[in-house]
Design a protein around this motif. Structure first.
Motif, PDB file in Angstrom:
ATOM      1  N   TYR A 175      34.270  38.229  44.508  1.00  0.00           N
ATOM      2  CA  TYR A 175      33.169  36.964  44.491  1.00  0.00           C
ATOM      3  C   TYR A 175      32.353  37.101  43.425  1.00  0.00           C
ATOM      4  O   TYR A 175      32.085  35.918  42.912  1.00  0.00           O
ATOM      5  N   GLY A 176      31.772  38.301  43.057  1.00  0.00           N
ATOM      6  CA  GLY A 176      30.781  38.279  41.838  1.00  0.00           C
ATOM      7  C   GLY A 176      31.383  37.969  40.638  1.00  0.00           C
ATOM      8  O   GLY A 176      30.699  37.308  39.886  1.00  0.00           O
ATOM      9  N   THR A 177      32.347  38.489  40.232  1.00  0.00           N
ATOM     10  CA  THR A 177      33.094  38.062  38.913  1.00  0.00           C
ATOM     11  C   THR A 177      33.660  36.617  38.862  1.00  0.00           C
ATOM     12  O   THR A 177      33.546  36.050  37.817  1.00  0.00           O
ATOM     13  N   LEU A 178      34.043  36.021  40.054  1.00  0.00           N
ATOM     14  CA  LEU A 178      34.595  34.646  39.950  1.00  0.00           C
ATOM     15  C   LEU A 178      33.337  33.575  40.346  1.00  0.00           C
ATOM     16  O   LEU A 178      33.391  32.445  40.159  1.00  0.00           O
ATOM     17  N   GLY A 179      32.151  34.272  40.364  1.00  0.00           N
ATOM     18  CA  GLY A 179      30.944  33.453  40.641  1.00  0.00           C
ATOM     19  C   GLY A 179      30.083  33.619  39.205  1.00  0.00           C
ATOM     20  O   GLY A 179      30.261  32.809  38.138  1.00  0.00           O
ATOM     21  N   ALA A 180      28.931  34.429  39.430  1.00  0.00           N
ATOM     22  CA  ALA A 180      28.094  34.458  38.090  1.00  0.00           C
ATOM     23  C   ALA A 180      28.791  35.194  36.900  1.00  0.00           C
ATOM     24  O   ALA A 180      28.284  34.799  35.719  1.00  0.00           O
ATOM     25  N   GLY A 181      29.620  35.955  37.124  1.00  0.00           N
ATOM     26  CA  GLY A 181      30.375  36.534  36.010  1.00  0.00           C
ATOM     27  C   GLY A 181      31.732  35.875  35.614  1.00  0.00           C
ATOM     28  O   GLY A 181      32.449  36.405  34.927  1.00  0.00           O
ATOM     29  N   ARG A 182      31.814  34.634  35.946  1.00  0.00           N
ATOM     30  CA  ARG A 182      32.959  34.024  35.712  1.00  0.00           C
ATOM     31  C   ARG A 182      33.384  34.209  34.199  1.00  0.00           C
ATOM     32  O   ARG A 182      34.838  34.176  33.831  1.00  0.00           O
ATOM     33  N   GLU A 183      32.689  33.477  33.221  1.00  0.00           N
ATOM     34  CA  GLU A 183      33.023  33.411  31.972  1.00  0.00           C
ATOM     35  C   GLU A 183      33.306  34.913  31.231  1.00  0.00           C
ATOM     36  O   GLU A 183      34.361  35.015  30.721  1.00  0.00           O
ATOM     37  N   ARG A 184      32.630  35.828  31.479  1.00  0.00           N
ATOM     38  CA  ARG A 184      32.870  37.498  31.221  1.00  0.00           C
ATOM     39  C   ARG A 184      34.400  37.891  31.750  1.00  0.00           C
ATOM     40  O   ARG A 184      35.356  38.216  30.967  1.00  0.00           O
ATOM     41  N   PHE A 185      34.436  37.501  32.990  1.00  0.00           N
ATOM     42  CA  PHE A 185      35.933  37.981  33.853  1.00  0.00           C
ATOM     43  C   PHE A 185      37.010  37.221  33.084  1.00  0.00           C
ATOM     44  O   PHE A 185      38.123  37.579  33.001  1.00  0.00           O
ATOM     45  N   GLU A 186      36.907  35.842  32.820  1.00  0.00           N
ATOM     46  CA  GLU A 186      38.013  35.070  32.132  1.00  0.00           C
ATOM     47  C   GLU A 186      38.442  35.534  30.779  1.00  0.00           C
ATOM     48  O   GLU A 186      39.649  35.566  30.274  1.00  0.00           O
ATOM     49  N   ARG A 187      37.290  36.236  30.160  1.00  0.00           N
ATOM     50  CA  ARG A 187      37.697  36.706  28.847  1.00  0.00           C
ATOM     51  C   ARG A 187      38.296  38.046  28.883  1.00  0.00           C
ATOM     52  O   ARG A 187      39.055  38.279  28.252  1.00  0.00           O
ATOM     53  N   GLU A 188      37.977  38.683  29.931  1.00  0.00           N
ATOM     54  CA  GLU A 188      38.862  39.881  30.564  1.00  0.00           C
ATOM     55  C   GLU A 188      40.261  39.503  30.728  1.00  0.00           C
ATOM     56  O   GLU A 188      41.301  40.283  30.339  1.00  0.00           O
ATOM     57  N   PHE A 189      40.480  38.387  31.305  1.00  0.00           N
ATOM     58  CA  PHE A 189      41.934  37.904  31.727  1.00  0.00           C
ATOM     59  C   PHE A 189      42.620  37.693  30.407  1.00  0.00           C
ATOM     60  O   PHE A 189      43.829  37.730  30.259  1.00  0.00           O
ATOM     61  N   GLU A 190      41.934  37.136  29.566  1.00  0.00           N
ATOM     62  CA  GLU A 190      42.525  36.644  28.261  1.00  0.00           C
ATOM     63  C   GLU A 190      43.180  38.099  27.440  1.00  0.00           C
ATOM     64  O   GLU A 190      44.358  37.880  26.968  1.00  0.00           O
ATOM     65  N   ARG A 191      42.376  38.910  27.649  1.00  0.00           N
ATOM     66  CA  ARG A 191      42.965  40.257  27.190  1.00  0.00           C
ATOM     67  C   ARG A 191      43.804  40.993  27.758  1.00  0.00           C
ATOM     68  O   ARG A 191      44.857  41.732  27.408  1.00  0.00           O
ATOM     69  N   LEU A 192      43.871  40.813  29.127  1.00  0.00           N
ATOM     70  CA  LEU A 192      44.905  41.224  29.975  1.00  0.00           C
ATOM     71  C   LEU A 192      46.202  40.613  29.753  1.00  0.00           C
ATOM     72  O   LEU A 192      47.375  41.204  29.892  1.00  0.00           O
ATOM     73  N   ALA A 193      46.061  39.287  29.337  1.00  0.00           N
ATOM     74  CA  ALA A 193      47.408  38.520  29.269  1.00  0.00           C
ATOM     75  C   ALA A 193      48.081  38.745  28.000  1.00  0.00           C
ATOM     76  O   ALA A 193      49.325  38.666  27.910  1.00  0.00           O
TER      77      ALA A 193
END
Length: 220
Positions: free
Chosen positions: A121-139
């Motif tokens: 919930y924290g990473t999809l809330g306040a940390g959403r932008e940072r987490f999506e950048r992490e997703f782009e690297r994971l992809a």
């Protein structure tokens, strides 16, 4: 004054009487019949059963798991089992560019991110932008996943799973993001696993399966 080996001291101050026969634990004396029935031979003690080997049911994992140095609650992979045998899993701490867990020698090929329910919930809330950048690297990996230490029901009803729940993020927003990112980043898998132990077992199982697959490809 030294006592003979077969003698014992008995306190008679309280009126106790010495036993009529020496205790069975005393060594046999000369003249007693042993197991062979011949006078003068002491009975040979029965051979104690051989203790089972402590290492008989252990095996060493053929690969090494890397745990990111930033991982605050790392899995230890203790008590992992395969075919009834306990597996000793080598684990090292290294900085990973993506994810929390990977395999030594394949850090740029496979990565798994761990999330508790609160982290999710924290990473999809306040940390959403940072987490999506992490997703782009994971992809960019050959294989990547997010393992969640909660069930799908817990994700939709976090206040029931955790009495101290305080996030204001709408669970439907979290569910929607998981669905949207599953399509946008198909290489990255989402695994709601129910409990921390189940999540740990899934991480180990997938890393093991991926390593076996790569080993077979190299042999082919």
């Amino acid at each position: 004054m030294k006592t003979k080996p077969a003698e014992i001291e008995i306190d008679l101050s309280d009126g106790a009487r010495p036993p009529a026969k020496p205790p069975a634990s005393l060594p046999a004396r000369s003249g007693r019949r042993g197991k062979s029935g011949k006078p003068g031979e002491s009975a040979k003690p029965n051979a104690s059963p051989r203790a089972p080997s402590l290492f008989r049911s252990l095996s060493i994992c053929p690969f090494t798991i890397i745990v990111d140095t930033r991982e605050q609650l790392p899995y230890t992979f203790d008590d992992m089992q395969e075919a009834g045998r306990e597996i000793i899993v080598p684990v090292i701490r290294l900085g990973l560019e993506s994810g929390d867990y990977s395999l030594e020698g394949f850090q740029d090929k496979i990565a798994i991110e761990r999330k508790s329910l609160q982290d999710l919930y924290g990473t999809l809330g306040a940390g959403r932008e940072r987490f999506e950048r992490e997703f782009e690297r994971l992809a960019k990996m050959d294989f990547a996943a997010v393992v969640i230490e909660a069930s799908a029901t817990d994700i939709l009803h976090p206040d029931e799973a955790d009495p101290c729940w305080h996030s204001r993020l709408d669970p439907r927003s979290v569910e929607g993001t998981i669905a949207a990112w599953s399509v946008r980043y198909p290489v990255v898998h989402w695994w709601p696993m129910g409990t921390r132990r189940q999540a740990e077992e899934r991480v180990f199982g997938v890393l093991k399966a991926w390593w076996k697959e790569q080993t077979q490809k190299r042999k082919a």
